[in-house]
Design an enzyme around this catalytic site. Sequence first.
Site, mmCIF file in Angstrom:
data_model
loop_
_atom_site.group_PDB
_atom_site.id
_atom_site.type_symbol
_atom_site.label_atom_id
_atom_site.label_comp_id
_atom_site.label_asym_id
_atom_site.label_seq_id
_atom_site.Cartn_x
_atom_site.Cartn_y
_atom_site.Cartn_z
ATOM 1 N N CYS A 132 0.845 -1.198 0.000
ATOM 2 C CA CYS A 132 0.000 0.000 0.000
ATOM 3 C C CYS A 132 0.879 1.245 0.000
ATOM 4 O O CYS A 132 1.634 1.465 0.943
ATOM 5 C CB CYS A 132 -0.929 0.030 1.212
ATOM 6 S SG CYS A 132 -1.914 1.537 1.221
ATOM 7 N N ASN A 194 -0.725 -3.322 -7.195
ATOM 8 C CA ASN A 194 -1.317 -2.287 -6.348
ATOM 9 C C ASN A 194 -1.170 -0.961 -7.121
ATOM 10 O O ASN A 194 -0.707 -0.946 -8.257
ATOM 11 C CB ASN A 194 -0.610 -2.250 -4.983
ATOM 12 C CG ASN A 194 -1.543 -1.784 -3.875
ATOM 13 O OD1 ASN A 194 -2.330 -0.853 -4.085
ATOM 14 N ND2 ASN A 194 -1.474 -2.409 -2.732
HETATM 15 C C1 LIG Z 1 -10.062 3.757 -3.420
HETATM 16 C C2 LIG Z 1 -9.104 2.599 -3.460
HETATM 17 C C3 LIG Z 1 -8.788 1.926 -2.280
HETATM 18 C C4 LIG Z 1 -7.904 0.857 -2.296
HETATM 19 N N1 LIG Z 1 -7.626 0.188 -1.136
HETATM 20 C C5 LIG Z 1 -6.823 -0.906 -1.159
HETATM 21 C C6 LIG Z 1 -6.609 -1.683 0.011
HETATM 22 O O1 LIG Z 1 -7.154 -1.428 1.082
HETATM 23 N N2 LIG Z 1 -5.784 -2.751 -0.083
HETATM 24 C C7 LIG Z 1 -5.161 -3.123 -1.254
HETATM 25 O O2 LIG Z 1 -4.431 -4.120 -1.275
HETATM 26 N N3 LIG Z 1 -5.370 -2.418 -2.390
HETATM 27 C C8 LIG Z 1 -6.178 -1.331 -2.363
HETATM 28 N N4 LIG Z 1 -6.417 -0.634 -3.527
HETATM 29 C C9 LIG Z 1 -5.750 -1.066 -4.779
HETATM 30 C C10 LIG Z 1 -6.641 -1.975 -5.615
HETATM 31 O O3 LIG Z 1 -6.962 -3.160 -4.924
HETATM 32 C C11 LIG Z 1 -5.938 -2.342 -6.952
HETATM 33 O O4 LIG Z 1 -4.759 -3.044 -6.674
HETATM 34 C C12 LIG Z 1 -5.577 -1.106 -7.788
HETATM 35 O O5 LIG Z 1 -6.536 -0.088 -7.637
HETATM 36 C C13 LIG Z 1 -5.413 -1.441 -9.271
HETATM 37 O O6 LIG Z 1 -6.616 -1.939 -9.838
HETATM 38 P P1 LIG Z 1 -7.705 -0.970 -10.589
HETATM 39 O O7 LIG Z 1 -6.917 -0.107 -11.541
HETATM 40 O O8 LIG Z 1 -8.634 -1.903 -11.263
HETATM 41 O O9 LIG Z 1 -8.345 -0.165 -9.520
HETATM 42 C C14 LIG Z 1 -7.299 0.446 -3.529
HETATM 43 C C15 LIG Z 1 -7.625 1.128 -4.714
HETATM 44 C C16 LIG Z 1 -8.526 2.181 -4.698
HETATM 45 C C17 LIG Z 1 -8.857 2.863 -5.995
#
Ligand SMILES: Cc1cc2nc3c(=O)[nH]c(=O)nc-3n(C[C@H](O)[C@H](O)[C@H](O)COP(=O)(O)O)c2cc1C
Length: 305
Positions: A132, A194
Amino acid sequence: MKTNLSVELGKLKLNNPVMVASGTFGYAEEFRDFMDLKKLGAIVTKTITLKPRKGNPSPRTCETTGGMLNSIGLENPGLENFIKDKLPFLKKLSIPIIISVASEEEPEEFLELVSRLNKIAEVAAIELNISCPNVQGKDGLIAQDPESTYRIVQEVRKITDKTLITKLSPNVTSIGKVAKSAEEAGSDAVSLINTLSGMSIDVQRRKPKIASGVAGLSGPAIRPVAVRMVWEVFKKVKIPIIGMGGIMDADSALEFIIVGASAVSVGTANFINPKTSLEILSGLKEYLIRNKITEIKELIGSLKV
Ligand SMILES: Cc1cc2nc3c(=O)[nH]c(=O)nc-3n(C[C@H](O)[C@H](O)[C@H](O)COP(=O)(O)O)c2cc1C
């Protein structure tokens, strides 16, 4: 035509490869009115820590071209409140529930979280969020260092037989090396990516749009980076990969599967259309039928180079 969409993440069997990504689907109950949750391949819950966390100051999200920045800072109710208030709903879904955990004090906190979750039968797998970007320690992220990754995964591996997934960071020079460390230390699977570290500036105020300044970039803008990283990791490790980063539709999910992902996670797209994941599932079935492929597994790593 009959199709088979089931895939495996180590010993964990999923009816289909479409999951939802941590932090973008709450604890699933928030989405119950929008869709039949039981149709998902698996649910990854918002990362929890041992103690409750308030997260970072607002504003914590903003839109960017083809994506968004967030710096939520792992706001969560903490382990015991999660078990008491959130887990009962998840337990009833009878699909694999993957609990994402993070530590403010490694490795002790990871060990405490995992040993507690290990006793809960309905917890199908544990995802170690060592990536994170919004809660960096003074030495950076665990996932930025292959040796620290090895150490944490190995410690956790000793105390659980549950499927262990290590979530990797794109904010590194060689994600393949970190994935290899996770594999050697006993991780059953890796998930990536991530968010990418980013910034966006309000030029009138000359201030960052996100209160904490640097935040995590997600959404379609990061997909080519994520696809390249899954491909790199696929060439380096034998354990299954969960691919994510900007998946919006069936074609973008297929990009990840073709470069080597056994499963895919939908993140930011859930905020735009909460049904995205199930629409992707239908799209995958249609793709198989159109191309006369019976098993989705045949597509994993099928990139022609
Ligand atoms: C608002 C938000 C909160 C997130 N919180 C977490 C989290 O608590 N733990 C985690 O491992 N990844 C977290 N992520 C990352 C997502 O799980 C993912 O790895 C990342 O957004 C890439 O995928 P996407 O482009 O489809 O969103 C978060 C992403 C967003 C947008």
